[in-house]
Motif scaffolding. Structure first.
Motif, PDB file in Angstrom:
ATOM      1  N   PHE A   1       0.824  -1.207   0.000  1.00  8.62           N
ATOM      2  CA  PHE A   1       0.000   0.000   0.000  1.00  8.62           C
ATOM      3  C   PHE A   1       0.856   1.254   0.000  1.00  8.62           C
ATOM      4  O   PHE A   1       1.981   1.268   0.477  1.00  8.62           O
TER       5      PHE A   1
ATOM      6  N   SER B   1      -5.297   2.758  -2.697  1.00 11.04           N
ATOM      7  CA  SER B   1      -4.001   2.730  -2.002  1.00 11.04           C
ATOM      8  C   SER B   1      -3.232   1.428  -2.208  1.00 11.04           C
ATOM      9  O   SER B   1      -2.018   1.399  -2.060  1.00 11.04           O
ATOM     10  N   VAL B   2      -3.931   0.345  -2.557  1.00 11.65           N
ATOM     11  CA  VAL B   2      -3.260  -0.950  -2.694  1.00 11.65           C
ATOM     12  C   VAL B   2      -2.735  -1.108  -4.120  1.00 11.65           C
ATOM     13  O   VAL B   2      -3.492  -1.094  -5.085  1.00 11.65           O
TER      14      VAL B   2
ATOM     15  N   TYR C   1      -1.688  -7.150  -4.433  1.00  8.33           N
ATOM     16  CA  TYR C   1      -2.081  -8.002  -3.306  1.00  8.33           C
ATOM     17  C   TYR C   1      -2.114  -9.472  -3.725  1.00  8.33           C
ATOM     18  O   TYR C   1      -2.240  -9.799  -4.911  1.00  8.33           O
TER      19      TYR C   1
ATOM     20  N   ARG D   1      -8.164  -1.274  -1.818  1.00 10.90           N
ATOM     21  CA  ARG D   1      -7.832  -0.207  -0.872  1.00 10.90           C
ATOM     22  C   ARG D   1      -7.612  -0.764   0.517  1.00 10.90           C
ATOM     23  O   ARG D   1      -8.000  -1.888   0.813  1.00 10.90           O
ATOM     24  N   THR D   2      -7.014   0.061   1.354  1.00  6.18           N
ATOM     25  CA  THR D   2      -6.937  -0.260   2.771  1.00  6.18           C
ATOM     26  C   THR D   2      -8.022   0.536   3.484  1.00  6.18           C
ATOM     27  O   THR D   2      -8.453   1.591   3.017  1.00  6.18           O
TER      28      THR D   2
ATOM     29  N   GLN E   1      -3.135   5.095   8.052  1.00  3.81           N
ATOM     30  CA  GLN E   1      -2.614   3.777   7.692  1.00  3.81           C
ATOM     31  C   GLN E   1      -1.409   3.477   8.591  1.00  3.81           C
ATOM     32  O   GLN E   1      -0.497   4.291   8.695  1.00  3.81           O
TER      33      GLN E   1
END
Length: 197
Positions: free
Chosen positions: A49, A70-71, A74, A99-100, A158
């Protein structure tokens, strides 16, 4: 004559300082990429992220923040049942990217959100959320990592570090706003965050 010469030198130096200061003030902040990794008896994976993405939330922004897009990448592997990986795509809108999400599960947030179970524990959560579009599915994927209350010191930023243990729950049938879907997997896992750039 000396006065005008000194005034000219002072003026040139002042302009040079202001010009240099303007350049320094306008250098963009360096975004750092962080890799969150997890592994357990039947689960392993990671997500990378970007900590420069700004968060936001429609309800209780003091207790919940989503970091759309944001990611960067993964991978989630849960036994023989779930094996998913992905990365950002220029063809998708930011809101459709993984996303986170950071949540501070407190009674005030549970009351404000009809989708959270009313008996939610007072935990801090760091979540990997993959929307339907990014997953190319009818459902979104929510992978939640629960830590004890105040792990994130009442911040929805985060995290840059996490405890070495978390309770992981996987919701592969997330159907917002209808519901979270059944938990497919819930188990303690080891977790870590490292800065990679």
């Amino acid at each position: 004559m000396k006065f005008w010469k000194k005034l000219a030198i002072v003026s040139i130096l002042s302009i040079a300082v202001l010009f240099t200061q303007g350049i320094i003030d306008n250098i963009p902040a360096h975004a750092a990429l962080h890799k969150f990794s997890f592994n357990g008896e039947q689960a392993n994976g990671y997500f990378i992220f970007d900590d420069s993405i700004r968060g936001g939330a429609p309800i209780r922004p003091d207790m919940l923040s989503e970091y759309d897009g944001s990611v960067v990448e993964y991978a989630v592997n849960i036994g023989d049942e779930i094996s998913e990986k992905g990365s950002q795509s220029p063809q998708r809108a930011t809101h459709d990217e993984a996303r986170t999400i950071v949540t501070l599960l407190r009674p005030e947030l549970v009351k404000a959100s009809p989708n959270l179970p009313k008996n939610s524990a007072k935990d801090d959560e760091f979540i990997l959320f993959v929307p339907e579009v990014a997953r190319q599915s009818k459902y979104a994927l929510s992978v939640r990592f629960r830590y004890p209350e105040n792990t994130f010191k009442n911040s929805v930023a985060q995290p840059k570090k996490v405890p070495s243990q978390a309770l992981m729950s996987v919701h592969p049938y997330w159907d917002f706003p209808i519901g979270m879907g059944k938990i497919k997997f819930e188990q303690p896992v080891r977790t870590a965050i490292e800065e990679i750039s």
